[in-house]
Design an enzyme around this catalytic site. Sequence first.
Site, PDB file in Angstrom:
ATOM      1  N   TYR A 128       4.490  11.438  37.386  1.00  0.00           N
ATOM      2  CA  TYR A 128       3.854  10.918  38.600  1.00  0.00           C
ATOM      3  C   TYR A 128       4.008   9.399  38.570  1.00  0.00           C
ATOM      4  O   TYR A 128       3.119   8.649  38.163  1.00  0.00           O
ATOM      5  CB  TYR A 128       2.381  11.294  38.677  1.00  0.00           C
ATOM      6  CG  TYR A 128       2.098  12.757  38.920  1.00  0.00           C
ATOM      7  CD1 TYR A 128       3.071  13.614  39.407  1.00  0.00           C
ATOM      8  CD2 TYR A 128       0.836  13.289  38.691  1.00  0.00           C
ATOM      9  CE1 TYR A 128       2.817  14.955  39.631  1.00  0.00           C
ATOM     10  CE2 TYR A 128       0.561  14.633  38.915  1.00  0.00           C
ATOM     11  CZ  TYR A 128       1.561  15.454  39.377  1.00  0.00           C
ATOM     12  OH  TYR A 128       1.303  16.775  39.608  1.00  0.00           O
ATOM     13  N   PHE A 134      -2.795  21.448  45.698  1.00  0.00           N
ATOM     14  CA  PHE A 134      -2.899  21.357  47.158  1.00  0.00           C
ATOM     15  C   PHE A 134      -4.171  22.048  47.663  1.00  0.00           C
ATOM     16  O   PHE A 134      -4.129  22.827  48.618  1.00  0.00           O
ATOM     17  CB  PHE A 134      -1.678  21.974  47.850  1.00  0.00           C
ATOM     18  CG  PHE A 134      -0.386  21.249  47.598  1.00  0.00           C
ATOM     19  CD1 PHE A 134      -0.376  19.912  47.229  1.00  0.00           C
ATOM     20  CD2 PHE A 134       0.835  21.897  47.738  1.00  0.00           C
ATOM     21  CE1 PHE A 134       0.821  19.232  46.990  1.00  0.00           C
ATOM     22  CE2 PHE A 134       2.034  21.228  47.502  1.00  0.00           C
ATOM     23  CZ  PHE A 134       2.023  19.905  47.123  1.00  0.00           C
ATOM     24  N   PRO A 135      -5.323  21.766  47.064  1.00  0.00           N
ATOM     25  CA  PRO A 135      -6.551  22.441  47.514  1.00  0.00           C
ATOM     26  C   PRO A 135      -6.902  22.105  48.965  1.00  0.00           C
ATOM     27  O   PRO A 135      -7.513  22.913  49.649  1.00  0.00           O
ATOM     28  CB  PRO A 135      -7.621  21.923  46.554  1.00  0.00           C
ATOM     29  CG  PRO A 135      -7.076  20.617  46.041  1.00  0.00           C
ATOM     30  CD  PRO A 135      -5.599  20.801  45.976  1.00  0.00           C
ATOM     31  N   GLY A 178      -4.463  19.726  50.782  1.00  0.00           N
ATOM     32  CA  GLY A 178      -3.390  18.897  51.316  1.00  0.00           C
ATOM     33  C   GLY A 178      -2.288  19.632  52.037  1.00  0.00           C
ATOM     34  O   GLY A 178      -1.365  19.027  52.552  1.00  0.00           O
ATOM     35  N   GLY A 179      -2.387  20.950  52.070  1.00  0.00           N
ATOM     36  CA  GLY A 179      -1.253  21.706  52.574  1.00  0.00           C
ATOM     37  C   GLY A 179      -1.100  21.712  54.083  1.00  0.00           C
ATOM     38  O   GLY A 179      -0.105  22.242  54.589  1.00  0.00           O
ATOM     39  N   PHE A 212      -3.624  22.887  56.813  1.00  0.00           N
ATOM     40  CA  PHE A 212      -4.078  24.259  57.017  1.00  0.00           C
ATOM     41  C   PHE A 212      -3.547  24.840  58.313  1.00  0.00           C
ATOM     42  O   PHE A 212      -3.429  24.146  59.314  1.00  0.00           O
ATOM     43  CB  PHE A 212      -5.600  24.323  57.004  1.00  0.00           C
ATOM     44  CG  PHE A 212      -6.170  23.855  55.706  1.00  0.00           C
ATOM     45  CD1 PHE A 212      -5.830  24.473  54.517  1.00  0.00           C
ATOM     46  CD2 PHE A 212      -7.013  22.772  55.660  1.00  0.00           C
ATOM     47  CE1 PHE A 212      -6.326  24.037  53.311  1.00  0.00           C
ATOM     48  CE2 PHE A 212      -7.526  22.322  54.464  1.00  0.00           C
ATOM     49  CZ  PHE A 212      -7.180  22.956  53.283  1.00  0.00           C
ATOM     50  N   PRO A 235      -3.529  26.901  61.801  1.00  0.00           N
ATOM     51  CA  PRO A 235      -4.530  26.733  62.862  1.00  0.00           C
ATOM     52  C   PRO A 235      -5.756  27.630  62.705  1.00  0.00           C
ATOM     53  O   PRO A 235      -6.879  27.169  62.884  1.00  0.00           O
ATOM     54  CB  PRO A 235      -3.743  27.098  64.125  1.00  0.00           C
ATOM     55  CG  PRO A 235      -2.320  26.804  63.780  1.00  0.00           C
ATOM     56  CD  PRO A 235      -2.165  27.046  62.314  1.00  0.00           C
ATOM     57  N   LEU A 236      -5.543  28.881  62.297  1.00  0.00           N
ATOM     58  CA  LEU A 236      -6.689  29.792  62.189  1.00  0.00           C
ATOM     59  C   LEU A 236      -7.673  29.281  61.144  1.00  0.00           C
ATOM     60  O   LEU A 236      -8.889  29.217  61.362  1.00  0.00           O
ATOM     61  CB  LEU A 236      -6.202  31.196  61.825  1.00  0.00           C
ATOM     62  CG  LEU A 236      -7.291  32.252  61.778  1.00  0.00           C
ATOM     63  CD1 LEU A 236      -7.960  32.392  63.138  1.00  0.00           C
ATOM     64  CD2 LEU A 236      -6.694  33.596  61.349  1.00  0.00           C
TER      65      LEU A 236
END
Length: 287
Positions: A60, A215-216, A218-219, A221, A223-224
């Site tokens: 990183y 990615f808790p 950050g992905g 989300f 729309p649903l």
Amino acid sequence: MTNEQLTFGGDLPVNRVGYGTMRLTGWPRGGNPPDRETALTVLRRAVELGVNHLDTSNYYARNGVAANELIRAALHPYPKGLVLVTKVGALVEGDDIDRPAAEHDGLTPDGLRRGVEANLRSLGVDRIDVVNLRMGDRGHDGSAFEPALETLMSLRAEGLLRHIGVSNVTRAEFDRACGIADIVCVQNLYNIADRDDDALIDVCAAAGIAYVPFFPIGGGFRPLAAERLNAVADRLGATAQQVALAWLLARSPNIAIIPGTGSPAHLEENVAAGRLRLSEKDLAELG
Ligand SMILES: NC(=O)c1ccc[n+]([C@@H]2O[C@H](COP(=O)([O-])OP(=O)(O)OC[C@H]3O[C@@H](n4cnc5c(N)ncnc54)[C@H](OP(=O)(O)O)[C@@H]3O)[C@@H](O)[C@H]2O)c1
């Protein structure tokens, strides 16, 4: 495992809300990292707020900004109980990306040793608490997996690391890993909108193995999920990101979260999400 804590390998307790350092560096690409002072402030404040699990890697690093160097500058000498978790192995980004996969040496015995030693040096420790073997590179046929785990076991026998985890693994790779080594954690992609690992989480829970979703929040989300998160968040006076984190913590007691942020305000929110309790109604609504 309690609501607030879990244990890596039976002897390393961590608070279930941890912190992931990747975004401090703009890694993998195109990120917008905070300035150095803000990054150091975020790391120190995280520990003040009770975070004692930092997820990092020597790779990183971007444009002279390296997560391990920031951790060391902010926190060394490390407070008692701070658990540093790093990863070595295959890369999908980083300096290796421009070379053909066959030329990447992250999974070879020499490459793994160099990776562990680089983490020891940059973090300024004699032993790393947990090293994840990261799979998932393009162009690997999987044959390097067992030898790579055996190499990490040798490095553990030398005292360079305490526990071994795996990252970016399939269920089949997880099973193979457990046949070779004592695996203390799995770090895979999982969040409220990406639930492919549901069965694996339950298998890990039954075996006392921690599951650390990356990615808790950050992905982006779907729309649903966003609509449901917003509805619950409005009712609770929280943010959608906090509800997404609280949902992970409610999902299974073996989940430890490592949300990444370069923002002191977001850090406060993410730690506060650890105190957010979702009701049966909330959970049903989130699906
Ligand atoms: N093993 C692997 O292959 C792998 C892969 C990816 C990541 N990881 C690890 O997992 C950690 C977590 O993943 P991640 O950092 O990529 O993604 P993440 O935690 O899901 O999301 C981070 C993003 O969300 C934003 N954010 C954070 N808290 C927020 C809040 N309260 N409200 C609104 N936005 C918020 C951040 O922006 P701001 O900076 O503006 O807050 C950042 O853009 C990484 O740091 C890394 O340690 C591992």
